[in-house]
Design an enzyme around this catalytic site. Structure first.
Site, PDB file in Angstrom:
ATOM      1  N   GLY A 163      -0.218   1.200  17.709  1.00 47.88           N
ATOM      2  CA  GLY A 163      -0.116   2.658  17.729  1.00 47.88           C
ATOM      3  C   GLY A 163       0.391   3.249  19.028  1.00 47.88           C
TER       4      GLY A 163
ATOM      5  CB  CYS B 227       7.174   9.557 -13.849  1.00 48.34           C
ATOM      6  SG  CYS B 227       8.916   9.088 -13.785  1.00 48.34           S
TER       7      CYS B 227
ATOM      8  CB  CYS C 154       8.234   5.211 -15.644  1.00 48.37           C
ATOM      9  SG  CYS C 154       7.208   5.806 -14.276  1.00 48.37           S
TER      10      CYS C 154
ATOM     11  CB  CYS D  87       8.898   7.511  -9.787  1.00 50.62           C
ATOM     12  SG  CYS D  87       7.655   7.114 -11.005  1.00 50.62           S
TER      13      CYS D  87
ATOM     14  CB  CYS E 148      10.869   4.947 -11.545  1.00 48.93           C
ATOM     15  SG  CYS E 148      10.838   6.078 -12.942  1.00 48.93           S
TER      16      CYS E 148
HETATM   17 ZN   LIG Z   1       8.696   6.973 -12.952  1.00 50.95          ZN
END
Ligand SMILES: [Zn+2]
Lengths: 188, 281
Positions: free
Chosen positions: B36, B245, B248, B270, B276
């Site tokens: 970090g 979505c 999908c 997506c 997807c």
């Molecule tokens: Zn999707």
């Protein structure tokens, strides 16, 4: 002097990837393709790490003799300095106290020395329990050739985080890393 | 020396000269050793403008080898101009194999997303970072931000977040929501949606961040604790579109809202195009 890596570009890339895996997954043992024509005092893994990471921008210190210093100067072009000024250190004999090396500052902890240390053996799957970033549950690593009390002094130094030194432990063509974040449990 | 690879297209392998790669590689190793923490490096001019992710490209160039398979995404998609250009660049200068499938990739360079598919131990995710300093809106003086990081004093960031919550009533709705890495460093996750922040936590992959204009590299090792900055009474809750979505049917993926017809109708799809496609199989 002969070139170190057979293929300076691709061998350095492969060695870096092994070094990145080592630093990202403390205690995991990595293997390198050995460079050619290296001094007797250097392990192939230590020589490969030097060829991969050290150059004119990284002052170095080593306890090794003239042949090794000459080899590092020739291949890496790095200036030799006292240990407290070194970006990289190569230890071929007994490990001196880690306080000999620079640990960076709280603002620039990345200035801590990377110590490349040669040892007799690295044995994965037994010995130390390693904990911390890079480790899912625990990594086990047995290290032969460190001074008595190393794990205790390592843990004491962790209080200085983010300051600290980072270690590459080398044995033959194999190496592992101990970044400053790693916790070492000796028994368990 | 493999001259054919070295001289590919008249460039060094992966474009950068060896001294530059060594410098970037050293910064990556120190970044992994100090999770970090931003490591300064001497960034090089790249043949692409800054907005195209030159920091990420330099990190990728220093990591890539002939055995890798590279995926490049921009907002989750492999087929945007930016992603296609970067992928072609590395095909040309490093001759590497490329893929659009997350599961096949060994190195993934990304802008603005983390793939939906959980990453694995053999993978490296390289983030393009426009602004690496998580405190820059709060403290414009770089020397002062370095001091605050050195002290681990993040009260400014907490105060700012508290004010945001008081105004907006919640956390997690935004991009680039800062995270604490291993309980020590406040870090910018780059402009990923808050939805992706939890994927930084104990990831199996190595996470590398490159900022070209600001000349900083930082890293998160695998399995490292990463938590979004929040408060006990206002825990970080990433926002997610309620609609499934349109392609999908996934309900739990991160969505983009797109115009679906010429009457201004809108649907959610997506943002991770590979995910997807996998779902549609
Ligand atoms: Zn999707």
């Amino acid at each position: 002097m002969k070139p170190g890596f057979h293929d300076p570009v691709l061998d350095a890339q492969a060695c870096f990837r092994a070094a990145m895996e080592a630093m990202a997954r403390p205690g995991r043992v990595q293997e390198i393709v050995p460079p050619e024509g290296i001094p007797n005092a250097l392990d192939p893994a230590a020589a490969a790490l030097l060829l991969t990471l050290v150059d004119a921008d990284t002052p170095f210190w080593t306890d090794a003799g003239e042949e090794t210093r000459g080899w590092i100067a020739f291949h890496c072009g790095a200036p030799l300095v006292p240990p407290g000024d070194a970006a990289f250190a190569v230890v071929t004999g007994a490990l001196p106290p880690l306080s000999l090396f620079r640990e960076g500052t709280d603002e620039a902890p990345q200035d801590g020395t990377t110590v490349i240390l040669q040892l007799r053996h690295l044995v994965p799957g037994e010995g130390w329990r390693l904990l911390g970033p890079g480790i899912e549950t625990e990594h086990r690593l047995r290290v032969d050739g460190l001074p008595e009390g190393f794990a205790t002094s390592w843990d004491a130094r962790r209080a200085a985080f983010p300051r600290g030194v980072d270690l590459f432990l080398c044995a033959g063509t194999r190496f592992a890393a101990l970044p400053r974040t790693v916790r070492i449990e000796e028994h368990g | 020396m493999s001259a054919a690879v070295q001289e590919a297209g008249g460039y060094n392998f992966a474009y950068l000269d060896e001294a530059t790669k060594r410098m970037i590689r050293r910064a990556i190793l120190k970044g992994l050793a100090i999770p970090g923490h931003q490591i300064p490096f001497g960034a090089r001019e790249m043949p692409l403008p800054y907005g195209w992710g030159t920091g990420g490209i330099q990190v990728t160039a220093s990591v890539l080898g002939p055995r890798d398979r590279l995926k490049v995404i921009d907002q989750g998609a492999d087929d945007t101009t930016n992603a296609v250009s970067i992928r072609r660049f590395f095909q040309r200068v490093a001759g590497v194999k490329v893929t659009t499938r997350t599961a096949e990739a060994t190195v993934i360079q990304t802008r603005h997303r983390i793939p939906e598919r959980p990453l694995t131990e053999g993978q490296v995710l390289v983030f393009q970072v426009p602004m690496p300093e998580p405190l820059f809106r709060l403290e414009p003086r770089l020397a002062e931000t370095r001091r605050l990081h050195a002290l681990g004093d993040y009260s400014l960031a907490q105060l700012r977040l508290y004010e945001d919550i008081a105004r907006q009533g919640e956390t997690g709705s935004s991009y680039n929501h800062p995270v604490m890495v291993n309980g020590r460093y406040l870090m910018s996750p780059s402009p990923i949606p808050g939805y992706d922040n939890p994927k930084l936590h104990r990831s199996a992959a190595i996470l590398l961040f490159g900022a070209g204009r600001e000349k900083k590299i930082y890293a998160v090792p695998p399995w490292t604790e990463v938590s979004s900055l929040d408060f006990d009474d206002h825990p970080f809750r990433p926002m997610l579109a309620a609609a499934p979505c349109a392609f999908c049917g996934s309900r739990d993926s991160y969505k983009d809202e797109i115009v679906s017809d010429d009457r201004g109708g809108r649907v959610f799809v997506c943002s991770d195009t590979d995910h997807c496609r996998e779902n549609q199989r």
